[in-house]
Design a protein around this motif. Structure first.
Motif, short mmCIF file in Angstrom:
data_model
loop_
_atom_site.label_atom_id
_atom_site.label_comp_id
_atom_site.label_asym_id
_atom_site.label_seq_id
_atom_site.Cartn_x
_atom_site.Cartn_y
_atom_site.Cartn_z
N HIS A 77 0.85 -1.20 0.00
CA HIS A 77 0.00 0.00 0.00
C HIS A 77 0.88 1.24 0.00
O HIS A 77 1.74 1.42 0.88
CB HIS A 77 -0.90 0.00 1.23
N GLU A 79 0.41 4.30 0.79
CA GLU A 79 0.24 5.24 1.91
C GLU A 79 0.36 4.56 3.27
O GLU A 79 0.96 5.11 4.19
CB GLU A 79 -1.11 5.95 1.80
N LYS A 80 -0.21 3.37 3.42
CA LYS A 80 -0.23 2.69 4.71
C LYS A 80 0.94 1.74 4.92
O LYS A 80 1.21 1.33 6.05
CB LYS A 80 -1.55 1.93 4.87
N SER A 99 7.18 1.03 5.39
CA SER A 99 6.56 1.82 4.35
C SER A 99 7.02 1.21 3.03
O SER A 99 7.97 0.42 3.00
CB SER A 99 7.01 3.29 4.43
N ILE A 204 -1.80 -4.65 2.91
CA ILE A 204 -1.49 -3.87 4.11
C ILE A 204 -0.94 -4.79 5.21
O ILE A 204 -0.41 -4.31 6.21
CB ILE A 204 -2.71 -3.09 4.64
#
Length: 213
Positions: A77, A79-80, A99, A204
């Motif tokens: 992901h 962003e997450k 990240s 995620i």
């Protein structure tokens, strides 16, 4: 006679009012607002694209099998980021998280990371990203496993709190049944937690699970 009739009528009306007191009028505006809010919430609940999740699941497993970690990174992901859990009990405070940028930065290196505590001994499990993937995440060929969507197939004596930590998220289970020789206690599974972002299914979390002591 007219003067007598008027007081009687007034008294009758007053009595009727006392027997049938005026009921409070519902707040129509508030009721309409609540209906609108429910409709908005219903519209925000997207239906799972089962085909897209299955496709992403299979591509992730194939990348792990081929040790193509650059392709694997494309599913993280943006962003997450992504979290890794060694066992079925997810612990956000202790589980390893990257990240997307950090994963791509450290994946080719020999940097050691602590991924969690090993069942039984409680010793910290330290390994490079590549070693963790090869020896733990993909310790069996999960491309030949039993697949399920949002349903658990494997389970032992350890706690499984995936749904509590990732409420409402789609997850896949890739389960390999244990052998009769070992009383079927050598089962293993890998659960991939997905979240849709800008039209694509992203990872995620990667949660491994197996029989624990």
């Amino acid at each position: 006679m007219k003067n007598f009739i008027i007081p009687v009528i007034a008294l009758t009306m007053l009595t009727a009012c006392k027997k049938n007191p005026e009921k409070p009028v519902p707040n129509v505006i508030d009721s309409m607002a609540q209906v609108r809010e429910k409709n908005v919430e219903a519209g925000q609940q997207k239906k799972t694209d089962e085909a897209a999740v299955k496709k992403a699941n299979d591509e992730v497993l194939q990348a792990l099998k081929s040790k193509d970690y650059k392709t694997f990174a494309t599913f993280i992901h943006p962003e997450k980021g992504i979290s890794f859990s060694m066992y079925g009990f997810v612990n956000p405070k202790d589980d390893r998280h990257f990240s997307k940028d950090d994963f791509e930065k450290f994946q080719p290196t020999k940097t050691l990371f602590t991924w969690g505590a090993q069942d039984g001994s409680g010793d910290p499990y330290k390994a490079t990203i590549n070693d963790y993937f090869a020896k733990w995440v993909f310790s069996k060929d999960f491309t030949a496993s039993q697949y399920s969507l949002n349903k658990f197939l494997g389970g032992g004596n350890s706690l499984n709190n995936l749904k509590e930590i990732y409420p409402g998220k789609d997850f896949t289970e890739n389960y390999i049944k244990g052998t009769e020789k070992n009383g079927e206690m050598d089962w293993k599974t890998i659960r991939l937690v997905f979240e849709e972002f800008q039209g694509k299914e992203y990872l995620i979390a990667v949660v491994n699970d197996q029989w624990t002591i």
